[in-house]
Design an enzyme around this catalytic site. Structure first.
Site, short mmCIF file in Angstrom:
data_model
loop_
_atom_site.label_atom_id
_atom_site.label_comp_id
_atom_site.label_asym_id
_atom_site.label_seq_id
_atom_site.Cartn_x
_atom_site.Cartn_y
_atom_site.Cartn_z
N ASP A 1 -31.27 -0.01 65.89
CA ASP A 1 -32.31 0.91 66.32
C ASP A 1 -32.76 1.66 65.06
O ASP A 1 -32.09 1.61 64.02
CB ASP A 1 -31.73 1.87 67.37
CG ASP A 1 -32.69 2.97 67.76
OD1 ASP A 1 -33.85 2.66 68.07
OD2 ASP A 1 -32.28 4.15 67.73
N ASP B 1 -34.95 5.25 64.97
CA ASP B 1 -34.89 6.71 65.11
C ASP B 1 -33.55 7.16 65.68
O ASP B 1 -33.14 6.70 66.75
CB ASP B 1 -36.02 7.20 66.03
CG ASP B 1 -37.39 6.88 65.48
OD1 ASP B 1 -37.87 7.62 64.62
OD2 ASP B 1 -37.97 5.86 65.92
N ASP C 1 -28.05 4.62 69.18
CA ASP C 1 -27.56 5.99 69.35
C ASP C 1 -27.74 6.53 70.75
O ASP C 1 -27.38 7.67 71.02
CB ASP C 1 -28.29 6.93 68.37
CG ASP C 1 -29.77 7.09 68.74
OD1 ASP C 1 -30.50 6.08 68.78
OD2 ASP C 1 -30.18 8.22 69.02
#
Length: 233
Positions: free
Chosen positions: A18, A20, A180
């Site tokens: 990922d 961001d 995240d």
């Protein structure tokens, strides 16, 4: 095995990241973009912690959440216009305040040096993600980049993960998603691949409660954690 059940994790043949909240802390730049958009409607600015909670789901969802937080409910037509207005604003706020998260550069270098193919799968628009990865010198070490506008259904759907893995030539069960948030977990589960989460990203729920197969404090810890795993057959 149920899709929500943690899977056995082996040393992966490919890694999808990922962007961001995983490789970069982009919340300050995204906040600047949001506040420029809101200012155009004479709405007060939002703080970075407020906007951080809105990240995930793509730019359209970000715009919708930002106006809602400002007490403004948009009609579908108004949301579409606000989304169009946001596009050039968003592209002006990509690298001014954004920083790499701890261990990001080192982890990418480690896996590249060990010839493990990597890709970024992000709901961020493709051109924005490319600009950021070029700025930080990471793009050249990636085998693929799939942004949210490169597929019909972004995360938490599995489409971009399948697309990225097709480009890398690796099956989902032999790869690892690193993110995240719950969106990363859901997309990985839907794709039938294991998932690792990094603490300190953009999730309000503790990562230990999101059902990941592996949790690391930072990306500094990921290579060592994976080296302790058995190798994929």
């Amino acid at each position: 095995m149920d899709a929500s059940t943690p899977k056995p994790v082996r040393m992966p043949k490919a890694i999808l990241f990922d962007l961001d909240g995983t490789l970069i802390d982009s919340a300050p730049d995204i906040t600047a973009a949001v506040n420029e958009l809101l200012a155009g409607s004479n709405l007060p600015p939002l703080a970075v912690p407020q906007v951080t909670k809105m990240i995930g789901g793509g730019v359209r969802k970000l715009v919708e959440r930002a106006f809602a937080a400002s007490g403004t409910s948009l009609t579908p037509a108004a949301l579409e216009q606000a989304h169009r207005d946001m596009r050039p604003i968003y592209l002006r706020h990509l690298t001014g305040l954004t920083r790499l998260l701890p261990g990001a550069r080192e982890a990418i270098a480690h896996f590249h040096g060990n010839r493990i193919p990597m890709a970024v799968a992000t709901n961020k628009p493709q051109v924005a993600a490319r600009t950021i990865l070029l700025y930080f010198g990471l793009l050249e070490r990636l085998g693929a980049l799939v942004g949210g506008d490169a597929v019909t259904n972004p995360k938490p759907a599995p489409d971009m993960l399948f697309f990225a893995l097709e480009k890398l030539g690796v099956a989902p069960a032999d790869a690892l998603m690193v993110g995240d948030s719950i969106s990363d977990v859901k997309s990985a589960r839907a794709a039938g691949m294991p998932v690792a989460l990094i603490r300190g990203g953009y999730t309000e729920t503790p990562v230990e409660e999101l059902g990941a197969d592996l949790v690391c404090d930072t990306l500094h810890d990921l290579p060592a954690a994976l080296q302790r795993l058995p190798t994929a057959a």
